[in-house]
Enzyme design. Structure first.
Site, PDB file in Angstrom:
ATOM      1  CD  GLU A 147      33.362  -6.119  31.371  1.00 32.99           C
ATOM      2  OE1 GLU A 147      32.869  -7.253  31.430  1.00 32.99           O
ATOM      3  OE2 GLU A 147      33.656  -5.456  32.382  1.00 32.99           O
ATOM      4  CG  PHE A 148      38.769 -10.938  28.788  1.00 36.92           C
ATOM      5  CD1 PHE A 148      39.214 -10.161  29.842  1.00 36.92           C
ATOM      6  CD2 PHE A 148      39.093 -12.285  28.797  1.00 36.92           C
ATOM      7  CE1 PHE A 148      39.963 -10.713  30.871  1.00 36.92           C
ATOM      8  CE2 PHE A 148      39.844 -12.849  29.821  1.00 36.92           C
ATOM      9  CZ  PHE A 148      40.277 -12.051  30.867  1.00 36.92           C
TER      10      PHE A 148
END
Length: 501
Positions: A147-148
């Site tokens: 999710e970065f």
């Protein structure tokens, strides 16, 4: 001339079984009982609606000069191997194409980078890199964390692991006045920042008829790209955007089909992440606060935004001490489990609800998770030495947790283990603490649930918060010391979590 670097996140979790109850396996193995049969159904549907048609189209476009990157989670690859091998074959074709690139991530698409110790996170990235070699014959040089999620420490891990670039979100509080359309660095590794506005135009606004720019066509989007200043534009979206989130009849596949030729007509070139990561960074950034691509906050609140999520992540970290079955322990680290527990409202809440399996509430998602984790630790504890110590330190299912109340209401605090109990004694309101002392609730729970008669006697003699803190903290440290000193179950890593860390 604008360069477009486009990437696709491709992930499917092992969703938990909402009907599971500790000890009730229904004739299945415990691991099979933990996870829902709906996982196979969802994968088959997403393959039919998205993965198969979208990847077939991408392969055609790659032959025409289109370039892109895929980040395939390990849990997705496992599911494709079991249930949709033909779809896996399409991704294998992509991996062999000179215009495509595979990225590295955590094998289990996990929240391990939020743990106190980075070693579990780094091990899962190594496992994923090896999977990419074994399954697709490639070794990624650029990674994206789950999710970065990103901060200075994650940058340092990526650098240690030998990557030349890592993705994260081009969020304003990180960049200030700067543009995301340049390569930056952090702790000696280059950053590829997502242009979230141009990414979300496709991922979220494509079918929004209230959006002033609706309908979004390939020629309009290509014109925006051509007019965007900077060295490149980084667009990164969920692959399920094509056919699953945005259905085929919205025109999303035709948008993708026409995008390369419309970009070419306007002088927009395509680039792979490794090509962008090789560029000279224009400036070094200091990222002390963790960022992500989730929700409008773009922080860690999607997974650590309420007490349930904090409790669950804390417990699964402690669960390393019981991780004789490392693979199942890591399945329980997948970020989706904690995402479903979020208590958000408005547009963010709608997104969380959309992804939540079988329409469960965040409280139901938390209870479901704690039942699976507690059963996992119980089975491990029964084989550990000293057994009684392990049983006392394990986490508990919701039905056995200690609920802190006042004479009028529930406080919102619950202890799912001896460690939780000792920690929460620092925070529970005084009226709640005294209410349970007057009823002798603490000693009864310690005796009947934790089965610790010695500690129960000591707790029964306590008359205030400080005395309770002293006896419970001393006892848990003693128990963890005994467990660490005994023969640990065979597992991937030898280090055992303890409260002193």
């Amino acid at each position: 001339m604008t360069r477009l670097c486009i990437g696709f996140e491709v992930h499917q979790p092992y969703r938990l079984n909402p009907g599971f109850r500790p000890g009730d396996y229904g004739g299945k193995s415990p691991e099979e009982a933990y996870f829902s049969g709906i996982n196979k159904e969802i994968l088959e549907r997403v393959c039919r609606k998205c993965y198969n048609p979208a990847t077939t189209l991408v392969l055609e476009l790659l032959d025409q000069g289109f370039k892109c990157a895929f980040s395939l989670s390990g849990t997705l690859v496992e599911q494709l191997e079991k249930w949709e091998p033909e779809t896996l074959g399409l991704f294998e074709e992509v991996a062999r194409h000179k215009n495509a690139e595979l990225l590295c991530q955590t094998y289990y698409h996990s929240v391990a980078s939020l743990f106190d110790d980075p070693s579990e996170f780094e091990e899962q990235v190594r496992l994923h890199r090896q999977l990419m070699r074994d399954a697709f014959g490639v070794t990624p040089t650029v990674m994206e964390n789950t999710e970065f999620l990103f901060n200075n420490a994650i940058a340092e891990s990526a650098k240690r692991l030998g990557f030349k670039g890592i993705y994260t979100e081009g969020v304003e509080r990180l960049l200030g006045w700067r543009s995301p359309n340049y390569v930056y660095s952090c702790r000696g590794i280059n950053l590829l920042l997502r242009n979230y506005q141009l990414s979300d135009d496709i991922a979220f606004r494509f079918t929004n008829r209230q959006w002033p720019e609706w309908p979004l066509t390939a020629d309009k989007y290509a014109a925006w790209l051509a007019a965007t200043p900077g060295d490149y534009v980084n667009v990164f979206i969920d692959y399920e955007t094509f056919g699953e989130h945005q259905w085929e009849d919205t025109g999303i596949f035709e948008f993708l089909r026409w995008l390369p030729r419309e970009c070419k007509a306007r002088g927009v070139e395509f680039a792979k992440p490794s090509e962008i990561a090789s560029m000279q960074a224009v400036e070094a950034l200091n990222v002390e606060e963790t960022v992500s691509w989730a929700d409008v906050e773009k922080d860690i609140s999607a997974w650590l935004g309420n007490t349930m999520q904090h409790m669950a992540i804390k417990e699964v970290q402690r669960g390393q001490a019981f991780a004789s079955d490392v693979k199942t322990w890591r399945y329980l680290q997948t970020s989706d489990h904690f995402y479903y527990m979020a208590s958000k409202f408005g547009s963010c809440g709608d997104v969380h609800s959309y992804f939540s399996p079988e329409a469960c509430t965040n409280i139901e998602a938390f209870d479901m998770y704690m039942r699976a984790l507690s059963d996992y630790e119980l089975r491990a504890a029964q084989k550990m030495k000293p057994k009684q110590v392990a049983l006392e330190l394990r986490c508990l299912p919701p039905e056995q947790a200690f609920r802190f109340r006042t004479p009028r209401a529930y406080t919102g605090f619950s202890a799912y283990s001896l460690d939780d109990f000792a920690d929460l004694l620092n925070f529970v309101p005084e009226d709640s603490l005294q209410y349970h002392l007057s009823r002798d609730d603490y000693s009864v729970w310690v005796r009947d649930v934790l089965n610790d008669g010695k500690l129960a006697e000591e707790v029964a003699k306590c008359g205030n918060r400080i005395e309770l803190l002293e006896v419970t903290d001393r006892r848990r440290k003693e128990l963890w010391s005994r467990l660490k000193g005994a023969e640990a179950p065979e597992r991937r890593r030898e280090e055992v979590w303890s409260p002193s860390k």
